[in-house]
Design an enzyme around this catalytic site. Sequence first.
Site, PDB file in Angstrom:
ATOM      1  N   SER A  55       0.828  -1.193   0.000  1.00 29.70           N
ATOM      2  CA  SER A  55       0.000   0.000   0.000  1.00 29.70           C
ATOM      3  C   SER A  55       0.874   1.260   0.000  1.00 29.70           C
ATOM      4  CB  SER A  55      -0.947  -0.057   1.196  1.00 29.70           C
ATOM      5  OG  SER A  55      -1.985   0.862   1.072  1.00 29.70           O
ATOM      6  N   ASP A  76      -9.068  -4.155  -5.784  1.00 29.55           N
ATOM      7  CA  ASP A  76      -8.510  -3.579  -4.558  1.00 29.55           C
ATOM      8  C   ASP A  76      -9.279  -2.300  -4.231  1.00 29.55           C
ATOM      9  OD1 ASP A  76      -6.840  -2.085  -2.703  1.00 29.55           O
ATOM     10  OD2 ASP A  76      -5.189  -3.383  -3.289  1.00 29.55           O
ATOM     11  N   HIS A  97      -7.399  -5.796  -0.336  1.00 30.34           N
ATOM     12  CA  HIS A  97      -6.277  -4.866  -0.457  1.00 30.34           C
ATOM     13  C   HIS A  97      -4.965  -5.624  -0.400  1.00 30.34           C
ATOM     14  CE1 HIS A  97      -4.014  -1.280  -0.323  1.00 30.34           C
ATOM     15  NE2 HIS A  97      -3.843  -1.204   0.980  1.00 30.34           N
TER      16      HIS A  97
END
Length: 516
Positions: free
Chosen positions: A231, A457, A485
Amino acid sequence: MMRGSCARVVAAAIGLFLVAGCGSGSSAKSPDRVADTAKAPATGDPDGKAIDQAPPTAAVEPIGWTACTGGFQCGTLQVPLDHAKPDGPKIKLAVIRKPAVGANRIGSLVLNPGGPGGSGLDFAQYAATRYPAELRKRFDIVGFDPRGVGRSTAIGCLSDNAMDTFTQLDATPDTPDEEQAWLDGTGAYGRACEADSGDLLGHVSTVDAARDMDLLRAALGDAKLYYLGASYGTFLGATYAELYPKRVGRLVLDGAMDPSQPAVAANKVQGGGFETALAAFLDNCVGGGSCSLGATREAGLARIRGLLQQLDARPLSGDGTRRVTESIATTGILSPLYSKDQWPDLRQALEAALRGDGQPLLELNDQYYERGPDGKYKNLMAANAAVNCLDAPPAATSREDVERELPGYLADSPTFGRNLAWAGLTCASWPTPPTGRPHPIRAEGAAPILVVGTTRDPATPYSWAQSLAGQLASGSLLTYDGDGHTAFGRGSDCVDRTVVDYLTQGTVPTKGKTCR
């Protein structure tokens, strides 16, 4: 943009605040969330020029390792507060590692779970027991809390009670009074961070953290950096590659952020990602039969949006102290969208709220914000705001900006767009001016870099992975056709095998490779 951490269990990878949003509200496990909630990622000077690839270099401090629980070694690395003044005041980075257990050790694998604000210490402890055995045999598993975060020299902002009040502010104001309350609240948040954190507040950018990471690499004794970032951690890794392309060993950037997008564009795209994830959740519910939220996706969406509207006017009771407002419920819905494993929790929480019980949504909200059962918050959201507000100009600087962009937000995300539009004001009155600007990152001269993107996602939409892989001169894209995610360690043997082969052997996947 919201936060973004990759492991729903660690919490945080992209986001700033929703109310005030990756990764993450996280707890300390795998990178699942950390949607990073905030401004668009960026590096560079205020004029948008590329960052200096040869910044002043501080002397490398030794890490005094001591044994800590579970076979780990813990230590502290001293780094300059201001990398432009390498001999000036120092701050500390908390570091942890689990030594490789095999004979064919490659070196250190440095991890970042996202956020910004997710704890690398917690993430390393997760990875050291849950990552594929081959990685744990060949690499020392290393985590660190970046500057401003957790057990390193940390950013502080609001008290726990004040944070409770802040998270209940109306993040979708409908009246001038509500708009002013939101503006006042975000302004007070920034002032509290400045009062608590002092000079540190102006030195927690992603560029600062990347320079720290190079000092960590050297202190670990590694000639090149081997790294897995999830991320927001993908932005940190890409920034490192831009600064130090020749020191790139093998980098995995999982759940990628797009460093070229301005904040307002990134926030809209992220809103669309959460809308797509909500639709996938409802399709799963309807497909299983007996979906109490509705017989079709459209019916379920209408019911959820109706619930949020209802809560805007009449909040539900929560834990006896806090009420479940529209803002609390929205965060409670977003939080479990980070991981398909939490879809049953979301369904039960929505069913409870429709019966008049808001407690389950409140608990999911607390998970996102890293609020413990004792009412104490970790500093995830404080660090998240501080980093994001330095990394890029705000998405909006006035209520007029919000109103002008609102139709675009709602077009991408009818359910969450209004929240994200008003969240764009979080950095509008921040005490420290931004030092970065969105721009493409090429990292010319770096070894092959593996970018991993998940098609549905919610926090870091797949288009961002496509974009980053295309920007990087040596980027290679691995696609995971799935939900949630990030992709590594989420159940796909194909993804896991590809990542392990890349990290241990340098094998780059064939162009267009897609895993399921």
